[in-house]
Design an enzyme around this catalytic site. Structure first.
Site, PDB file in Angstrom:
ATOM      1  N   GLU A   1       1.432  -1.339   0.319  1.00 53.34           N
ATOM      2  CA  GLU A   1       0.656  -0.219  -0.182  1.00 53.34           C
ATOM      3  C   GLU A   1       0.623   1.454  -0.546  1.00 53.34           C
ATOM      4  O   GLU A   1       1.109   1.948   0.990  1.00 53.34           O
ATOM      5  CB  GLU A   1      -0.517   0.264   2.065  1.00 53.34           C
ATOM      6  CG  GLU A   1      -2.149   1.267   1.263  1.00 53.34           C
ATOM      7  CD  GLU A   1      -2.465   1.252   2.669  1.00 53.34           C
ATOM      8  OE1 GLU A   1      -2.137   0.379   2.888  1.00 53.34           O
ATOM      9  OE2 GLU A   1      -3.337   2.230   2.592  1.00 53.34           O
TER      10      GLU A   1
ATOM     11  N   LYS B   1      -2.713  -2.127  -3.189  1.00 55.13           N
ATOM     12  CA  LYS B   1      -3.768  -1.167  -2.247  1.00 55.13           C
ATOM     13  C   LYS B   1      -3.565   0.550  -2.862  1.00 55.13           C
ATOM     14  O   LYS B   1      -2.374   0.600  -2.528  1.00 55.13           O
ATOM     15  CB  LYS B   1      -3.753  -1.415  -1.368  1.00 55.13           C
ATOM     16  CG  LYS B   1      -4.830  -0.608  -0.281  1.00 55.13           C
ATOM     17  CD  LYS B   1      -4.925  -1.061   0.983  1.00 55.13           C
ATOM     18  CE  LYS B   1      -5.939  -0.174   2.245  1.00 55.13           C
ATOM     19  NZ  LYS B   1      -6.240  -0.760   3.621  1.00 55.13           N
TER      20      LYS B   1
HETATM   21  P1  13P Z   1      -8.961   4.046   5.492  1.00 58.25           P
HETATM   22  O1  13P Z   1     -10.126   3.495   4.069  1.00 58.25           O
HETATM   23  O2  13P Z   1      -9.459   4.918   5.768  1.00 58.25           O
HETATM   24  O3  13P Z   1      -7.941   5.473   4.070  1.00 58.25           O
HETATM   25  O4  13P Z   1      -8.213   3.131   5.567  1.00 58.25           O
HETATM   26  C1  13P Z   1      -8.041   1.951   4.337  1.00 58.25           C
HETATM   27  C2  13P Z   1      -6.712   1.773   5.242  1.00 58.25           C
HETATM   28  O5  13P Z   1      -6.486   0.403   5.719  1.00 58.25           O
HETATM   29  C3  13P Z   1      -5.225   3.376   4.934  1.00 58.25           C
HETATM   30  O6  13P Z   1      -3.812   2.029   5.276  1.00 58.25           O
END
Ligand code: 13P
Length: 334
Positions: free
Chosen positions: A177, A219
């Site tokens: 991510e 992600k």
């Molecule tokens: P949000 O969808 O609140 O941005 O959180 C997702 C997430 O796991 C961020 O690391």
């Protein structure tokens, strides 16, 4: 663990019409979320809240898995069933946040690098025995004057790739991510360019570290203007820009891409995902891995009466899961 097993898990995470619920808020983040709605931040309240989310009736119709936090994967339902075991019994895949947070990057004022590689192999071994089959590591890329620097992008990509290789060694699917933050007044083009550079660097680093993309999930953050930018754009522009950026940077062999919500409203996060899937002709499934956009309405409702509103809060979670599941198919009706 064979690559076939990793690939099978990764594909199940993005099965048609299903996505992930992110409930991996760290101790400091959940403290903020609870404070925002006036819930006392005790271990028991955190347990009750995560139980509310995970035991939502029929959640697995639209949710393939959940990202847990270290405390949460060790907690149990009120009937004494470990959360990870409960999830598996419902056909949902337990995931675990394994980074230890974003910290100031030395030599790069205003920029962050995510830490957590020290001891990670042993932590992954333990998480596997606790039932985790995928993991998450979040890098944070800030947009501002003269940032992000190449140094920041590369340091974060390197750490993500090292983490991903360790995950695969331990039979755990890495969810990588790199979040480009929405904070700031930058325009959508700037977000596009920063995200493009970030993803190019990430996939280069994954290749360098011998990470198998067939067993990896991305992600991603969507391509949107900064929150305080004067030129906000419509849903179709976000969808088209995001898909174009992903198509030009993400190999087609990746099993799937899920999005974070990043501070978007519930409606925007669902509308954007739906519009991307309506474009069609995509090399990978596009789904959700939302935290706030899955939880915030339910949390606000539950906070008003922790006992009396439990079931209604669960029905709100289910509705968000259903809407996002439809958006993952391009079938949301608004
Ligand atoms: P949000 O969808 O609140 O941005 O959180 C997702 C997430 O796991 C961020 O690391």
């Amino acid at each position: 663990m064979s690559i076939e097993q990793l690939a099978e898990t990764a594909q199940a995470m993005v099965a048609p019409g299903k996505g992930i619920i992110a409930i991996d808020e760290s101790s400091s983040t959940i403290a903020k979320r609870f404070a925002g709605v006036g819930i006392e931040n005790t271990e028991e309240n955190r347990r009750r809240y995560r139980e509310l989310l995970l035991t939502t009736p029929k959640l697995s119709e639209h949710v393939s898995g959940a990202i847990l936090y270290d405390e949460t994967i060790r907690q149990k339902t009120k009937d004494g069933v470990p959360f990870a075991k409960y999830m598996a019994s419902q056909g949902m895949i337990p995931g675990i946040k394994v980074d230890t947070g974003a910290h100031p990057l030395a030599g790069c004022p205003g920029e962050l690098v995510t830490e957590g590689l020290d001891g990670l192999r042993d932590r992954l071994k333990e998480y596997y025995t606790l039932g985790a089959r995928f993991a998450k590591w979040r890098a944070v890329i800030n947009i501002g004057e003269d940032i992000p620097s190449g140094t920041c992008i590369e340091a974060n990509a390197h750490a993500l790739a090292r983490y991903a290789a360790l995950c695969q060694e331990q039979g755990i699917v890495p969810m990588v991510e790199p979040e480009v933050l929405m904070d700031g007044d930058h325009d959508i083009q700037t977000c596009y360019e920063v995200t493009e550079a970030t993803l190019r660097s990430l996939f280069g680093a994954l290749y360098e570290q011998n990470v198998l993309l067939e067993g990896t999930i991305l992600k991603a953050s969507m391509i949107v203007p900064g929150k305080s930018c004067e030129d906000q754009v419509d849903v179709d522009e976000v969808a088209e820009s995001t898909v174009m950026c992903l198509k030009s940077t993400v190999p087609a062999i990746l099993p799937g891409i899920v999005f974070l919500s990043g501070g978007q409203s519930d409606r925007d996060s669902t509308a954007h995902l739906d519009a991307m899937n309506r474009l069609g002709n995509l090399p990978w499934p596009l789904s959700f891995s939302y935290g706030r956009a899955m939880q915030q309405a339910a949390l606000a409702h539950w906070s008003k009466d922790l006992v009396g509103n439990f079931a209604k809060a669960q029905s709100i979670v289910f509705d968000r899961a259903r809407e996002n599941g439809l958006a993952a198919l391009g079938q949301w009706e608004g």
